[in-house]
Design a protein around this motif. Structure first.
Motif, mmCIF file in Angstrom:
data_model
loop_
_atom_site.group_PDB
_atom_site.id
_atom_site.type_symbol
_atom_site.label_atom_id
_atom_site.label_comp_id
_atom_site.label_asym_id
_atom_site.label_seq_id
_atom_site.Cartn_x
_atom_site.Cartn_y
_atom_site.Cartn_z
ATOM 1 N N TYR A 1 0.500 -0.750 0.048
ATOM 2 C CA TYR A 1 0.327 0.343 0.030
ATOM 3 C C TYR A 1 0.585 1.353 0.480
ATOM 4 C CZ TYR A 1 -4.456 -3.101 1.345
ATOM 5 O OH TYR A 1 -5.697 -3.494 1.182
ATOM 6 N N THR A 2 1.123 1.964 -0.876
ATOM 7 C CA THR A 2 1.731 3.573 -1.367
ATOM 8 C C THR A 2 0.876 4.321 -1.704
ATOM 9 O OG1 THR A 2 3.264 3.895 -2.245
ATOM 10 C CG2 THR A 2 2.288 2.597 -3.441
ATOM 11 N N THR A 3 1.153 5.357 -0.784
ATOM 12 C CA THR A 3 0.731 7.069 -1.462
ATOM 13 C C THR A 3 1.296 7.396 -1.793
ATOM 14 O OG1 THR A 3 1.985 8.061 0.444
ATOM 15 C CG2 THR A 3 -0.211 7.395 1.464
ATOM 16 N N ARG A 4 3.201 7.459 -2.406
ATOM 17 C CA ARG A 4 3.251 7.517 -3.157
ATOM 18 C C ARG A 4 3.722 7.414 -4.189
ATOM 19 N NH1 ARG A 4 10.092 8.024 -2.405
ATOM 20 N NH2 ARG A 4 9.008 9.926 -3.267
ATOM 21 N N GLU A 5 3.833 8.112 -5.572
ATOM 22 C CA GLU A 5 3.194 7.765 -6.577
ATOM 23 C C GLU A 5 3.618 6.746 -7.429
ATOM 24 O OE1 GLU A 5 3.350 11.180 -10.081
ATOM 25 O OE2 GLU A 5 3.108 13.020 -7.851
ATOM 26 N N PRO A 6 2.623 6.366 -7.758
ATOM 27 C CA PRO A 6 3.382 4.433 -8.234
ATOM 28 C C PRO A 6 4.492 4.584 -9.831
ATOM 29 C CG PRO A 6 0.986 4.851 -8.647
ATOM 30 C CD PRO A 6 1.331 6.143 -8.156
ATOM 31 N N GLY A 7 4.689 6.150 -10.572
ATOM 32 C CA GLY A 7 5.416 6.439 -11.586
ATOM 33 C C GLY A 7 6.705 6.749 -10.651
ATOM 34 N N LEU A 8 6.843 6.811 -9.721
ATOM 35 C CA LEU A 8 8.455 7.178 -8.384
ATOM 36 C C LEU A 8 8.540 5.665 -8.346
ATOM 37 C CD1 LEU A 8 7.405 10.098 -6.781
ATOM 38 C CD2 LEU A 8 8.866 10.257 -9.037
ATOM 39 N N ILE A 9 7.748 4.643 -8.124
ATOM 40 C CA ILE A 9 8.067 3.661 -6.967
ATOM 41 C C ILE A 9 8.057 2.131 -8.075
ATOM 42 C CG2 ILE A 9 8.169 4.188 -4.869
ATOM 43 C CD1 ILE A 9 5.361 2.413 -5.047
ATOM 44 N N GLN A 10 7.635 2.397 -9.031
ATOM 45 C CA GLN A 10 7.120 1.721 -9.235
ATOM 46 C C GLN A 10 8.455 0.132 -10.457
ATOM 47 O OE1 GLN A 10 4.463 -0.527 -9.527
ATOM 48 N NE2 GLN A 10 5.197 -1.892 -10.215
ATOM 49 N N PRO A 11 9.784 1.266 -10.628
ATOM 50 C CA PRO A 11 10.583 0.624 -11.766
ATOM 51 C C PRO A 11 11.387 0.242 -10.341
ATOM 52 C CG PRO A 11 10.298 3.608 -12.092
ATOM 53 C CD PRO A 11 9.354 2.895 -11.414
ATOM 54 N N LEU A 12 11.495 0.279 -8.915
ATOM 55 C CA LEU A 12 12.229 -0.708 -7.806
ATOM 56 C C LEU A 12 11.343 -1.088 -7.459
ATOM 57 C CD1 LEU A 12 12.821 2.561 -5.600
ATOM 58 C CD2 LEU A 12 14.533 1.390 -6.399
ATOM 59 N N PHE B 1 -2.502 1.818 -4.755
ATOM 60 C CA PHE B 1 -1.326 3.677 -4.657
ATOM 61 C C PHE B 1 -2.985 4.056 -3.943
ATOM 62 C CE2 PHE B 1 -2.251 7.823 -6.619
ATOM 63 C CZ PHE B 1 -1.429 8.117 -5.603
ATOM 64 N N VAL B 2 -2.617 3.874 -2.533
ATOM 65 C CA VAL B 2 -3.704 4.723 -2.053
ATOM 66 C C VAL B 2 -3.622 6.184 -1.635
ATOM 67 C CG1 VAL B 2 -4.798 4.430 0.617
ATOM 68 C CG2 VAL B 2 -4.132 3.148 -0.403
ATOM 69 N N LYS B 3 -4.325 6.895 -2.254
ATOM 70 C CA LYS B 3 -4.250 8.762 -1.846
ATOM 71 C C LYS B 3 -4.506 9.135 -1.015
ATOM 72 C CE LYS B 3 -4.641 12.567 -5.663
ATOM 73 N NZ LYS B 3 -5.010 13.711 -4.431
ATOM 74 N N ASP B 4 -5.304 8.569 -0.515
ATOM 75 C CA ASP B 4 -5.284 9.233 0.633
ATOM 76 C C ASP B 4 -5.864 8.557 1.400
ATOM 77 O OD1 ASP B 4 -5.384 12.173 0.703
ATOM 78 O OD2 ASP B 4 -7.200 11.796 -0.895
ATOM 79 N N GLY B 5 -5.418 9.012 3.482
ATOM 80 C CA GLY B 5 -6.550 8.263 4.230
ATOM 81 C C GLY B 5 -6.266 6.247 4.226
ATOM 82 N N LEU B 6 -4.859 6.477 4.351
ATOM 83 C CA LEU B 6 -4.282 4.694 4.076
ATOM 84 C C LEU B 6 -4.518 4.507 5.645
ATOM 85 C CD1 LEU B 6 -1.912 3.227 2.667
ATOM 86 C CD2 LEU B 6 -0.071 4.502 4.230
ATOM 87 N N LEU B 7 -4.447 4.876 6.830
ATOM 88 C CA LEU B 7 -4.608 4.209 7.928
ATOM 89 C C LEU B 7 -6.002 4.014 7.936
ATOM 90 C CD1 LEU B 7 -3.501 4.019 11.030
ATOM 91 C CD2 LEU B 7 -4.105 6.414 11.504
ATOM 92 N N GLU B 8 -6.834 5.016 7.755
ATOM 93 C CA GLU B 8 -7.844 4.526 7.871
ATOM 94 C C GLU B 8 -8.245 3.349 7.362
ATOM 95 O OE1 GLU B 8 -6.684 7.858 7.536
ATOM 96 O OE2 GLU B 8 -7.174 8.441 9.073
ATOM 97 N N ARG B 9 -8.059 2.728 5.783
ATOM 98 C CA ARG B 9 -8.522 1.574 5.029
ATOM 99 C C ARG B 9 -7.942 0.473 5.784
ATOM 100 N NH1 ARG B 9 -7.467 1.056 -1.184
ATOM 101 N NH2 ARG B 9 -7.358 -0.814 -1.393
ATOM 102 N N VAL B 10 -6.692 0.831 5.843
ATOM 103 C CA VAL B 10 -6.009 -0.494 6.590
ATOM 104 C C VAL B 10 -6.389 -0.404 8.048
ATOM 105 C CG1 VAL B 10 -3.726 -1.052 8.124
ATOM 106 C CG2 VAL B 10 -3.440 0.154 5.629
ATOM 107 N N LYS B 11 -6.931 0.420 9.090
ATOM 108 C CA LYS B 11 -7.542 0.042 10.650
ATOM 109 C C LYS B 11 -9.167 -0.709 9.943
ATOM 110 C CE LYS B 11 -7.059 2.840 14.175
ATOM 111 N NZ LYS B 11 -7.197 4.391 14.514
ATOM 112 N N ALA B 12 -9.491 -0.074 9.276
ATOM 113 C CA ALA B 12 -10.820 -1.172 8.979
ATOM 114 C C ALA B 12 -10.489 -2.173 7.923
ATOM 115 C CB ALA B 12 -11.568 -0.255 7.377
ATOM 116 N N GLU B 13 -9.392 -2.418 7.367
ATOM 117 C CA GLU B 13 -9.206 -3.438 7.131
ATOM 118 C C GLU B 13 -9.455 -4.658 8.600
ATOM 119 O OE1 GLU B 13 -8.495 -2.589 2.241
ATOM 120 O OE2 GLU B 13 -6.824 -3.295 4.014
#
Ligand SMILES: [Fe+2]
Length: 344
Positions: free
Chosen positions: A31-42, A58-70
């Protein structure tokens, strides 16, 4: 399928113990808030090297809330984000787990990782001074931004942006809240325009003659100066010089940095692969990639900087105050920004 394979190949006790077939696909979910283009090659390089398939979400907003809810059913193995505050929120929110890894501990300095390996920095960005090229400046202190001689000459993005609240938090950690407030009022009084826009707009407005100086992140310098000749971004980048500011009362003379980082998710179904990915991201080739492609500062010692960053900003001397200590003041910093009406 699994049961049939098991019946054919496993002894009964192994099946009862839930043994995984040897050919089971190795994978992990990021799960990443970083732009996919930046990290995909890595990520692609990691998969090629390790054979571990990565499902990138790619989780633009609410990373914590999403993982908590899951909750316990979360498929997330690795949580990746930028800003120390976001990482600490993940830890405080209970969605990370401790990691013990000699490779991570030797690559990431102690002041750039969480207690018990709850998170690790992967790259650094410095909050630096952009200045009109013609100014006779060679050194600068963050405190100087409040000097009345810069009245009407300072540009900066919103005080409530995490890049700036982290700096204000750092100022509180260094000088105490009262002095930090005085400083912030001084900077506000020096603004050439409303505190708004993005970091690159500081360079744009220096070129446009609106301001002389301002604060912005270091990697934008690389982005602008590497832009196509004749493009707007290139003109902005070429209009500025960059100075690494220090804090007036810190004898060590380091510059304020923020980080990108990652943590292993509390309920990671593929924990071992998650640790493998983090170890890969702090390896020499991955760290060189952060430097060359994202114009960030590597956390690992001995990794070369991007050539534009090396020539226009130079080696970074990091403020030695632990980043977790600075982060303790971020709520106070945010309240201070409101109190002085910085963004009004
Ligand atoms: Fe940014």
């Amino acid at each position: 399928m699994t049961a049939r394979l098991c019946a054919l190949t496993c002894i009964a006790t192994a099946c009862l113990a839930g043994a995984v077939p040897a050919h089971a696909a190795e994978e992990l979910t990021l799960y990443t808030t970083r732009e996919p283009g930046l990290i995909q090659p890595l990520i692609t390089a990691f998969s090629t090297q390790s054979g571990v398939k990565v499902n990138t979400v790619f989780v633009k907003d609410g990373l914590l809330e999403r993982v908590k809810a899951e909750g316990a059913r979360s498929p997330a193995d690795v949580l990746m984000t930028v800003d120390i505050g976001n990482l600490i929120d993940l830890v405080d929110g209970g969605v990370t787990q401790p990691v013990k890894s000699a490779a991570l501990e030797s690559a990431v300095p102690a002041n750039l990782r969480g207690a018990d390996g709850q998170w690790f920095s992967l790259s650094m960005r410095a909050r630096v001074l952009y200045a009109d090229k013609s100014l006779p400046l060679t050194t600068f202190r963050y405190e100087d931004l409040a000097n009345p001689k810069y009245k009407g000459k300072v540009c900066i993005r919103a005080g409530q942006h995490p890049y700036n609240t982290a700096l204000v938090a750092s100022m509180i950690a260094h000088d105490g809240e009262a002095k930090a407030e005085q400083w912030l009022r001084g900077v506000k009084a020096n603004l050439a325009r409303k505190a708004t826009g993005g970091d690159r707009d500081v360079a744009r407005d220096i070129l446009g003659g609106i301001c002389d100086i301002g604060l912005a992140n270091s990697y934008y310098v690389g982005q602008m100066k590497a832009s196509k000749e004749g493009s707007d971004a290139r003109k902005w980048g070429d209009a500025i010089k960059v100075i690494r500011p220090t804090f007036a009362n810190a004898k060590s003379g380091g510059t304020h940095v923020n980080i990108s980082g990652a943590a292993v998710a509390r309920n990671a179904p593929n924990r071992a692969n998650a640790v493998k990915l983090l170890e890969f991201l702090v390896s020499e080739p991955a760290q060189a990639f952060y430097a060359e492609t994202n114009y960030e500062y590597p956390v690992r010692k001995g990794v070369a900087l991007d050539s534009i960053i090396a020539s226009s900003i130079g080696e970074l001397k990091v403020d030695p105050l632990p980043i977790t200590e600075i982060a303790k003041y971020r709520k106070q910093a945010s309240a201070l920004v409101d109190k002085v009406g910085f963004d009004q």
